[in-house]
Design an enzyme around this catalytic site. Structure first.
Site, PDB file in Angstrom:
ATOM      1  CE1 TYR A  33     -59.611  18.738 103.359  1.00 13.71           C
ATOM      2  CE2 TYR A  33     -59.190  18.880 105.718  1.00 13.71           C
ATOM      3  CZ  TYR A  33     -58.841  19.191 104.419  1.00 13.71           C
ATOM      4  OH  TYR A  33     -57.731  19.943 104.178  1.00 13.71           O
ATOM      5  CG  HIS A 192     -53.863  11.074 105.166  1.00 13.18           C
ATOM      6  ND1 HIS A 192     -53.611   9.796 104.715  1.00 13.18           N
ATOM      7  CD2 HIS A 192     -54.497  11.706 104.144  1.00 13.18           C
ATOM      8  CE1 HIS A 192     -54.096   9.657 103.491  1.00 13.18           C
ATOM      9  NE2 HIS A 192     -54.627  10.799 103.117  1.00 13.18           N
ATOM     10  NE  ARG A 222     -61.241  11.023  99.170  1.00 15.96           N
ATOM     11  CZ  ARG A 222     -60.520  12.117  99.404  1.00 15.96           C
ATOM     12  NH1 ARG A 222     -59.283  12.229  98.915  1.00 15.96           N
ATOM     13  NH2 ARG A 222     -61.001  13.118 100.115  1.00 15.96           N
ATOM     14  CG  ASN A 224     -58.268  16.435  97.742  1.00 11.49           C
ATOM     15  OD1 ASN A 224     -59.083  17.083  98.385  1.00 11.49           O
ATOM     16  ND2 ASN A 224     -56.962  16.539  97.956  1.00 11.49           N
ATOM     17  CD  GLU A 265     -54.766  15.336  93.776  1.00 12.82           C
ATOM     18  OE1 GLU A 265     -53.643  15.830  93.791  1.00 12.82           O
ATOM     19  OE2 GLU A 265     -55.194  14.598  94.689  1.00 12.82           O
ATOM     20  CE1 TYR A 316     -51.757  19.741 104.410  1.00  8.83           C
ATOM     21  CE2 TYR A 316     -53.724  19.424 103.061  1.00  8.83           C
ATOM     22  CZ  TYR A 316     -52.501  18.985 103.513  1.00  8.83           C
ATOM     23  OH  TYR A 316     -51.995  17.803 103.048  1.00  8.83           O
ATOM     24  CE  LYS A 317     -58.930  22.033 100.056  1.00 10.59           C
ATOM     25  NZ  LYS A 317     -58.657  20.774  99.357  1.00 10.59           N
TER      26      LYS A 317
HETATM   27  C1  HEM Z   1     -60.711   7.330 101.046  1.00  9.61           C
HETATM   28  C2  HEM Z   1     -59.410   7.584 100.968  1.00  9.61           C
HETATM   29  C3  HEM Z   1     -58.777   8.888 101.331  1.00  9.61           C
HETATM   30  C4  HEM Z   1     -59.268  10.007 101.956  1.00  9.61           C
HETATM   31  C5  HEM Z   1     -60.662  10.255 102.515  1.00  9.61           C
HETATM   32  C6  HEM Z   1     -58.197  10.967 102.008  1.00  9.61           C
HETATM   33  C7  HEM Z   1     -58.294  12.239 102.528  1.00  9.61           C
HETATM   34  C8  HEM Z   1     -57.350  13.228 102.406  1.00  9.61           C
HETATM   35  C9  HEM Z   1     -57.552  14.623 102.716  1.00  9.61           C
HETATM   36  C10 HEM Z   1     -58.867  15.211 103.250  1.00  9.61           C
HETATM   37  C11 HEM Z   1     -56.423  15.281 102.432  1.00  9.61           C
HETATM   38  C12 HEM Z   1     -56.208  16.797 102.519  1.00  9.61           C
HETATM   39  C13 HEM Z   1     -56.462  17.351 101.139  1.00  9.61           C
HETATM   40  C14 HEM Z   1     -56.536  18.854 101.010  1.00  9.61           C
HETATM   41  O1  HEM Z   1     -56.870  19.601 101.918  1.00  9.61           O
HETATM   42  O2  HEM Z   1     -56.309  19.336  99.860  1.00  9.61           O
HETATM   43  C15 HEM Z   1     -55.474  14.299 101.973  1.00  9.61           C
HETATM   44  C16 HEM Z   1     -54.178  14.573 101.616  1.00  9.61           C
HETATM   45  C17 HEM Z   1     -53.294  13.609 101.216  1.00  9.61           C
HETATM   46  N1  HEM Z   1     -53.571  12.271 100.975  1.00  9.61           N
HETATM   47 FE1  HEM Z   1     -55.300  11.330 101.273  1.00  9.61          FE
HETATM   48  N2  HEM Z   1     -57.081  10.423 101.439  1.00  9.61           N
HETATM   49  C18 HEM Z   1     -57.406   9.156 101.018  1.00  9.61           C
HETATM   50  C19 HEM Z   1     -56.593   8.258 100.399  1.00  9.61           C
HETATM   51  C20 HEM Z   1     -55.254   8.454 100.239  1.00  9.61           C
HETATM   52  C21 HEM Z   1     -54.341   7.442  99.799  1.00  9.61           C
HETATM   53  C22 HEM Z   1     -54.706   5.997  99.446  1.00  9.61           C
HETATM   54  C23 HEM Z   1     -53.132   8.022  99.762  1.00  9.61           C
HETATM   55  C24 HEM Z   1     -51.857   7.340  99.374  1.00  9.61           C
HETATM   56  C25 HEM Z   1     -50.969   7.081 100.241  1.00  9.61           C
HETATM   57  C26 HEM Z   1     -53.274   9.394 100.169  1.00  9.61           C
HETATM   58  C27 HEM Z   1     -52.269  10.331 100.247  1.00  9.61           C
HETATM   59  C28 HEM Z   1     -52.430  11.659 100.571  1.00  9.61           C
HETATM   60  C29 HEM Z   1     -51.350  12.624 100.557  1.00  9.61           C
HETATM   61  C30 HEM Z   1     -49.898  12.345 100.176  1.00  9.61           C
HETATM   62  C31 HEM Z   1     -51.886  13.843 100.959  1.00  9.61           C
HETATM   63  C32 HEM Z   1     -51.111  15.168 101.133  1.00  9.61           C
HETATM   64  C33 HEM Z   1     -50.491  15.129 102.499  1.00  9.61           C
HETATM   65  C34 HEM Z   1     -49.430  16.221 102.705  1.00  9.61           C
HETATM   66  O3  HEM Z   1     -49.774  17.415 102.649  1.00  9.61           O
HETATM   67  O4  HEM Z   1     -48.268  15.851 102.911  1.00  9.61           O
HETATM   68  N3  HEM Z   1     -54.580   9.618 100.463  1.00  9.61           N
HETATM   69  N4  HEM Z   1     -56.061  13.067 101.959  1.00  9.61           N
END
Ligand code: HEM
Length: 333
Positions: A33, A192, A222, A224, A265, A316-317
């Protein structure tokens, strides 16, 4: 992102568009990450082609994905919600995104504004429309549903207040194993909570600080990634019974290389100019392993990334039960 071409690379000119424009996310043989944020619009060269010049990418799936979105929303209206104070942010997104789309895709999309009267044309949908900014009734459907009917990306809105960001509106039909309906009304850090390593690694905290400092008009992005079985965009928690069981059987399936997709994504983050709300756009791309394998460097890299990924991240994934089978196939070349 590597730009090197090696002797082992295929002749990229003969690759189909879906491969040439795929945002392959790995620049090495392992993945961890990171906040991995960069300015939007920058073209990224890959071993197969390039991606990223546009904020909004209309591809060969434009009509079918929007049709699928319409059907999902009909079946499950909880996939879109707008808390009352976010109404203006949605209009802010409409008057921000439609001109961008018209500018980036002038052969199919057009936007003119005269005071509060706007004209929107979209030849992909045979659509010509006049509406008044701020007047919900001037659109053929709710304002957010309308924006979601023009754009392949899922849309999430964050409201900055009390020194944090609240997920207070959105339209999400193509979630990768999460539930928009569950998360709506939560703070960015709460959203998160299920992500592994958030307690010990600073990534999410840094992302939060970064987003809080975004200035009106700024646009970043970014990537993912995860994996999905079948070309299935709707892997929301709500439909888990439809797709979750495949995770237990795919490793033994001889058709794994065709069925298993790398899901990437491209996530754009924009600060909307009039309301200061953050618009988070999630665009999902799916490519089967058989296509990945057409680019030798991708085949090897994904094979190594899947083999090396720490177990907590793989779990987790949701890929822990089949990543070894996928990696073995990829590395057998
Ligand atoms: C620089 C911005 C962000 C970073 C570094 C970040 C980072 C991450 C990471 C590392 C994950 C886990 C992904 C995986 O293992 O597949 C994640 C999941 C997620 N992120 Fe972010 N994220 C960012 C912005 C956002 C924003 C703006 C949202 C909107 C609210 C968001 C919503 C989510 C959601 C809904 C998940 C899945 C959580 C779950 O499993 O319920 N992220 N994000």
């Amino acid at each position: 992102m590597s730009t090197t071409t090696t002797d082992k690379d295929s002749d990229t000119t003969v690759l189909p568009e879906r491969i040439r424009h795929f945002p392959f996310p790995f620049s090495g043989d392992s993945y961890r990450y990171s906040a991995n944020v960069e300015p939007a619009h920058k073209t990224v060269q890959t071993e197969a082609g390039s991606w990223g010049s546009f904020l909004i990418d209309n591809d060969e799936h434009y009509l079918s994905e929007l049709q699928e979105r319409e059907e999902i929303l009909k079946k499950d209206p909880s996939r879109t919600q707008v808390l009352p104070h976010m109404r203006f942010a949605v209009w802010d997104a409409i008057t921000t995104m439609l001109p961008v789309m018209a500018e980036e895709h002038p052969h199919t999309m057009s936007y003119q504004r005269d005071g509060n009267t706007c004209r929107w044309g979209n030849t992909l949908q045979n659509l010509e429309l006049e509406f008044t900014i701020g007047d919900d009734d001037s659109l053929p459907m709710g304002p957010l549903q309308f924006l979601g009917s023009q754009i392949q990306d899922d849309l999430v809105f964050l409201d900055p207040r009390e020194d944090t960001l609240w997920l207070d509106a959105g339209l999400v039909t193509f979630a990768a194993d999460w539930s928009f309906g569950f998360d709506v009304g939560m703070k960015f850090m709460e959203v998160h909570t299920p992500v592994p390593r958030v307690q010990t690694e600073p990534v999410i905290n840094r992302a939060h600080q970064f987003l809080l400092r975004l200035q009106p008009g700024e646009q970043f992005r970014r990537t993912n990634w995860t994996m999905t079985i079948g070309r299935r965009l709707d892997t929301s928690t709500e439909t888990y019974p439809d797709w979750g069981p495949d995770r237990g059987t795919i490793a033994q399936d001889p058709d794994l290389p065709n069925k298993l997709h790398l899901r990437v994504e491209i996530q754009h983050m924009l600060c909307l100019p009039h309301t200061g709300a953050i618009l988070f756009l999630i665009r999902s791309y799916l490519l089967p392993l058989t296509d990945i394998a057409q680019v030798p460097l991708w085949r090897e890299r994904l094979g190594h990334v899947l083999a090396e990924l720490p177990e907590d991240m793989a779990e987790y994934k949701g890929i822990n039960r089949y990543r070894k089978a996928a990696s073995t196939w990829l590395l057998a070349g």
